[in-house]
Motif scaffolding. Sequence first.
Motif, mmCIF file in Angstrom:
data_model
loop_
_atom_site.group_PDB
_atom_site.id
_atom_site.type_symbol
_atom_site.label_atom_id
_atom_site.label_comp_id
_atom_site.label_asym_id
_atom_site.label_seq_id
_atom_site.Cartn_x
_atom_site.Cartn_y
_atom_site.Cartn_z
ATOM 1 N N VAL A 271 0.918 -1.339 -0.074
ATOM 2 C CA VAL A 271 0.099 0.168 -0.107
ATOM 3 C C VAL A 271 0.773 1.151 -0.028
ATOM 4 N N LYS A 272 1.902 1.315 0.747
ATOM 5 C CA LYS A 272 2.831 2.487 0.840
ATOM 6 C C LYS A 272 3.328 2.739 -0.636
ATOM 7 N N ARG A 273 3.820 1.719 -1.124
ATOM 8 C CA ARG A 273 4.470 1.834 -2.636
ATOM 9 C C ARG A 273 3.629 2.311 -3.708
ATOM 10 N N MET A 274 2.447 1.618 -3.496
ATOM 11 C CA MET A 274 1.121 2.224 -4.374
ATOM 12 C C MET A 274 0.798 3.645 -4.043
ATOM 13 N N VAL A 275 0.567 4.165 -2.976
ATOM 14 C CA VAL A 275 0.473 5.626 -2.756
ATOM 15 C C VAL A 275 1.397 6.242 -2.995
ATOM 16 N N GLU A 276 2.812 6.063 -2.980
ATOM 17 C CA GLU A 276 3.820 7.007 -3.468
ATOM 18 C C GLU A 276 3.930 6.919 -4.829
ATOM 19 N N SER A 277 3.562 5.997 -5.482
ATOM 20 C CA SER A 277 3.456 5.784 -6.941
ATOM 21 C C SER A 277 2.423 6.741 -7.445
ATOM 22 N N TYR A 278 1.285 6.755 -7.007
ATOM 23 C CA TYR A 278 0.202 7.472 -7.342
ATOM 24 C C TYR A 278 0.622 9.155 -6.924
ATOM 25 N N GLN A 279 1.256 9.662 -5.945
ATOM 26 C CA GLN A 279 1.701 10.683 -5.644
ATOM 27 C C GLN A 279 2.609 11.379 -6.512
ATOM 28 N N ARG A 280 3.728 10.432 -7.064
ATOM 29 C CA ARG A 280 4.707 10.876 -8.007
ATOM 30 C C ARG A 280 3.913 11.018 -9.403
ATOM 31 N N ASP A 281 2.845 10.188 -9.745
ATOM 32 C CA ASP A 281 2.060 10.415 -11.077
ATOM 33 C C ASP A 281 1.301 11.816 -11.163
ATOM 34 N N LEU A 282 0.931 12.118 -9.899
ATOM 35 C CA LEU A 282 0.027 13.339 -9.489
ATOM 36 C C LEU A 282 0.992 14.412 -9.800
ATOM 37 N N ALA A 283 1.910 14.478 -9.119
ATOM 38 C CA ALA A 283 3.181 15.534 -9.003
ATOM 39 C C ALA A 283 3.723 15.707 -10.517
ATOM 40 N N SER A 284 3.671 14.798 -11.371
ATOM 41 C CA SER A 284 4.315 14.909 -12.674
ATOM 42 C C SER A 284 3.542 15.517 -13.732
ATOM 43 N N ARG A 285 2.008 15.375 -13.212
ATOM 44 C CA ARG A 285 0.929 16.025 -14.128
ATOM 45 C C ARG A 285 0.889 17.612 -13.889
ATOM 46 N N GLU A 286 1.374 17.999 -12.743
ATOM 47 C CA GLU A 286 1.140 19.328 -12.503
ATOM 48 C C GLU A 286 2.113 20.270 -13.152
#
Length: 63
Positions: free
Chosen positions: A48-63
């Motif tokens: 779960v920790k890794r999935m959340v981190e991955s999602y956060q990285r994806d969101l940050a790269s879209r900004e």
Amino acid sequence: MARRLVPEAKQGLYKFRTEVAQELGVPFEEYNGHLTSRQCGSVGGEMVKRMVESYQRDLASRE
């Protein structure tokens, strides 16, 4: 009975779980009744920790 929303994801999650368990030194197999709750929980928590981190990285790269 619950239905899987993305049946194709089963193999990917199995591979991911196996990789995380191996990194943590938890001997996951087909049957895991010999493992403690702490061992199984550590694998699930890390996943779960890794999935959340991955999602956060994806969101940050879209900004």
